[in-house]
Design an enzyme around this catalytic site. Structure first.
Site, PDB file in Angstrom:
ATOM      1  N   SER A 103      -0.732   5.551  -8.624  1.00  0.00           N
ATOM      2  CA  SER A 103       0.577   6.173  -8.836  1.00  0.00           C
ATOM      3  C   SER A 103       1.454   5.580  -9.929  1.00  0.00           C
ATOM      4  O   SER A 103       2.479   6.166 -10.261  1.00  0.00           O
ATOM      5  CB  SER A 103       1.375   6.173  -7.541  1.00  0.00           C
ATOM      6  OG  SER A 103       0.993   7.268  -6.772  1.00  0.00           O
ATOM      7  N   SER A 115       2.134   9.374  -8.150  1.00  0.00           N
ATOM      8  CA  SER A 115       3.379   9.830  -7.568  1.00  0.00           C
ATOM      9  C   SER A 115       4.627   9.332  -8.292  1.00  0.00           C
ATOM     10  O   SER A 115       5.711   9.860  -8.068  1.00  0.00           O
ATOM     11  CB  SER A 115       3.450   9.392  -6.106  1.00  0.00           C
ATOM     12  OG  SER A 115       3.482   7.976  -6.020  1.00  0.00           O
ATOM     13  N   LYS A 166      12.105   3.761  -8.652  1.00  0.00           N
ATOM     14  CA  LYS A 166      11.489   4.855  -7.880  1.00  0.00           C
ATOM     15  C   LYS A 166      12.181   4.970  -6.523  1.00  0.00           C
ATOM     16  O   LYS A 166      12.626   3.960  -5.955  1.00  0.00           O
ATOM     17  CB  LYS A 166       9.990   4.536  -7.718  1.00  0.00           C
ATOM     18  CG  LYS A 166       9.142   5.631  -7.093  1.00  0.00           C
ATOM     19  CD  LYS A 166       7.654   5.219  -7.076  1.00  0.00           C
ATOM     20  CE  LYS A 166       6.770   6.262  -6.417  1.00  0.00           C
ATOM     21  NZ  LYS A 166       5.341   5.879  -6.414  1.00  0.00           N
TER      22      LYS A 166
HETATM   23  N1  GLN Z   1      -2.719  10.104  -5.844  1.00  0.00           N
HETATM   24  C1  GLN Z   1      -3.021   9.155  -4.810  1.00  0.00           C
HETATM   25  C2  GLN Z   1      -2.634   9.718  -3.467  1.00  0.00           C
HETATM   26  O1  GLN Z   1      -2.156  10.814  -3.421  1.00  0.00           O
HETATM   27  C3  GLN Z   1      -2.339   7.851  -5.082  1.00  0.00           C
HETATM   28  C4  GLN Z   1      -0.926   7.836  -4.719  1.00  0.00           C
HETATM   29  C5  GLN Z   1      -0.275   6.516  -4.912  1.00  0.00           C
HETATM   30  O2  GLN Z   1      -0.791   5.634  -5.608  1.00  0.00           O
HETATM   31  N2  GLN Z   1       0.858   6.349  -4.267  1.00  0.00           N
HETATM   32  O3  GLN Z   1      -2.810   9.083  -2.456  1.00  0.00           O
END
Ligand code: GLN
Length: 485
Positions: A178, A154, A78
């Site tokens: 994410s 994400s 990532k």
């Molecule tokens: N969807 C969550 C957020 O927008 C989690 C994101 C993540 O785990 N990086 O904060």
């Protein structure tokens, strides 16, 4: 089957038996990427960064390959995990051109295990803010099961790459879901380890008390192998815990007889998709058929998880992102006035969602609101953790949906941040409590979109997750389906 379609453990067998080479595996990935990447867009910064053949790749010497457990097997990373000399931009304009001078600890460990770091990095929501990968500066990734749908986020690039065989396996990061939510939307396996299990050194911070790096893989065995390789104490991360890393592959016993499984009643609520609900109930029945004992349990503070998370995570993000001011890293707007340069850099460098989080986080930490919001959120976080402690006093694991719905359409929630935030309802509690959680494929909706089953266990009991997940997987076929791309 082509090499790129195999799992990591299948390829490791072949490498060991000298039936294939890392060059041949890389070439099969390059061919796949040439073919479908224009549609999926799992990777960023374009194929220009990709060598045309594996002969140009930086591979370990033949001698080294056979001395290391990963034998030159490639892995996708990532874009928020630092890779020495390779762009690491968190899919944000503000980090444009940033090439870290060092490797994250997980990358260092993987290289020492003989892995080849794939030269393209995986797409993500900017700074990991999001649940759909639509917040990437480079534009969205598409779900390989249906290109009109999001891959989740994400870590949507990592999950889509693994699901479409553009990657053998990948690393993602999980602050509020994410890894697990994109794994569930793309029909692959994703694990968020216990907070402190995996070093965060070299992971560009979103919310430091919640972030963890973890695997996204085609099956549970690969997740067990990869978790073992990246886990362990690191003096570079003061929150990593000095606790032995077991051989997780030993927990793949196929036996879950008499294990006590809790089904949280607060996770089956109005707003949940009926089809997803039925699929999860069938999965629970399958676990019972395999010998587990399932009972309803209560996690009474679940309804506060979303607000608590969006206070704590934005507070930490606003502080972590303060360092991006055009001086040390990435993008710098031009101005002959220093303050103006800071302002312009941040105004031009951050996308909309990043700005929203910085403003929210600054607000909840500001004088007069700190006690009312931030401090209270910390207290409720403790209550959420205690809910889990109580259940784990009696139960071996908790089984629940990963997400209330399957993947949604690109654009469907992009203009409505609240509905996007609410889609994290089932994943963020594990981050707030610091416990490990895995998502595995457990079915498809009528539209052909995958659904994920989430399993949670007490801190440092990843072995329990692998045991239950592997038993389910080996007695179902959900992980064997391939996208039509
Ligand atoms: N969807 C969550 C957020 O927008 C989690 C994101 C993540 O785990 N990086 O904060």
């Amino acid at each position: 089957m082509e090499l790129n379609q195999l799992t990591a453990h299948e390829l490791l067998e072949k490498l060991k038996a000298q039936q294939t080479t890392p060059e041949a595996i890389l070439d099969s990935l390059y061919a796949r990427i040439q073919k479908i990447e224009p549609q999926v867009k799992a990777y960023v910064r374009g194929q220009a960064c990709l060598p045309s053949t594996s002969s140009q790749a930086d591979l370990p010497s033949v001698g080294d390959r056979h001395a290391c457990p990963l034998r030159g097997l490639p892995i996708t990373i990532k874009d928020n995990i630092c890779t020495e000399g390779l762009p690491t931009e968190c899919c944000s304009k503000i980090l444009q051109g940033f090439r870290p001078p060092y490797d994250a600890t997980v990358i260092d460990k993987l290289k020492k295990s003989g892995a080849v770091i794939f030269p393209l990095k995986a797409n993500m929501d900017e700074f990991a803010f999001g649940s759909s990968t639509e917040n990437s500066y480079f534009g969205p990734t598409r779900n390989p099961w249906n290109l009109d749908y999001v891959p989740g986020g994400s870590s949507g690039g990592s999950a889509a790459a693994v699901a479409s065989d553009e990657a053998i396996w990948a690393l993602g990061s999980d602050t509020g879901g994410s890894i697990r939510q994109p794994a569930s939307f793309c029909g692959v396996v994703g694990l968020k380890p216990t907070y402190g299990r995996v070093s965060r050194f070299g992971l560009i911070a979103f919310a430091s008390s919640l972030d963890q790096i973890g695997p996204i893989t085609k099956d549970v065995q690969d997740a067990a192998i990869l978790t073992g390789l990246i886990s362990g104490y690191d003096p570079g991360d003061s929150t990593s815990v000095n606790q032995d890393v077991p051989d997780y592959t030993k927990s793949l016993t196929g036996d879950i007889k008499n294990l006590k499984i809790g089904i949280p009643k607060e996770y089956f609520i109005a707003g949940m998709d009926e089809e997803v609900k039925t699929i999860i109930q069938e999965a629970v029945n399958k676990l019972k058929d395999l010998g587990a004992l399932a009972n309803s349990v209560s996690l009474p503070h679940t309804e506060y998880a979303v607000p608590v998370y969006y206070i704590i995570a934005t507070a930490e993000a606003s502080s972590n992102l303060a360092r991006f001011d055009g001086v040390q890293y990435g993008y710098r707007a031009s101005s002959d006035n220093l303050i103006q340069m800071y302002k312009l850099t941040r105004a031009q460098g951050f996308g909309q969602e990043a700005k929203r989080r910085i403003i929210l986080g600054t607000f909840v930490l500001s004088h007069g609101y700190y006690d009312a919001y931030y401090l209270r959120a910390l207290k409720v976080r403790t209550l959420i953790k205690q809910d889990f402690d109580k259940v784990f006093g009696e139960f071996d694991c908790i089984v629940a949906p990963t997400s209330p719905t399957s993947a949604f359409k690109i654009g469907e929630r992009a203009q409505d941040p609240l509905s996007m935030y609410l889609s994290d309802i089932y994943t963020i509690s594990a981050n707030l409590a610091g416990i490990p959680a895995i998502s595995i494929p457990c079915g498809f909706t009528k539209k052909g979109l995958p659904v994920g089953l989430q399993i949670m266990a007490k801190p440092f009991n990843e072995a329990m997750l692998f045991r239950v997940a592997h038993t389910f997987e080996q007695n179902t076929d959900w992980h064997k389906f391939k996208t039509k791309l």
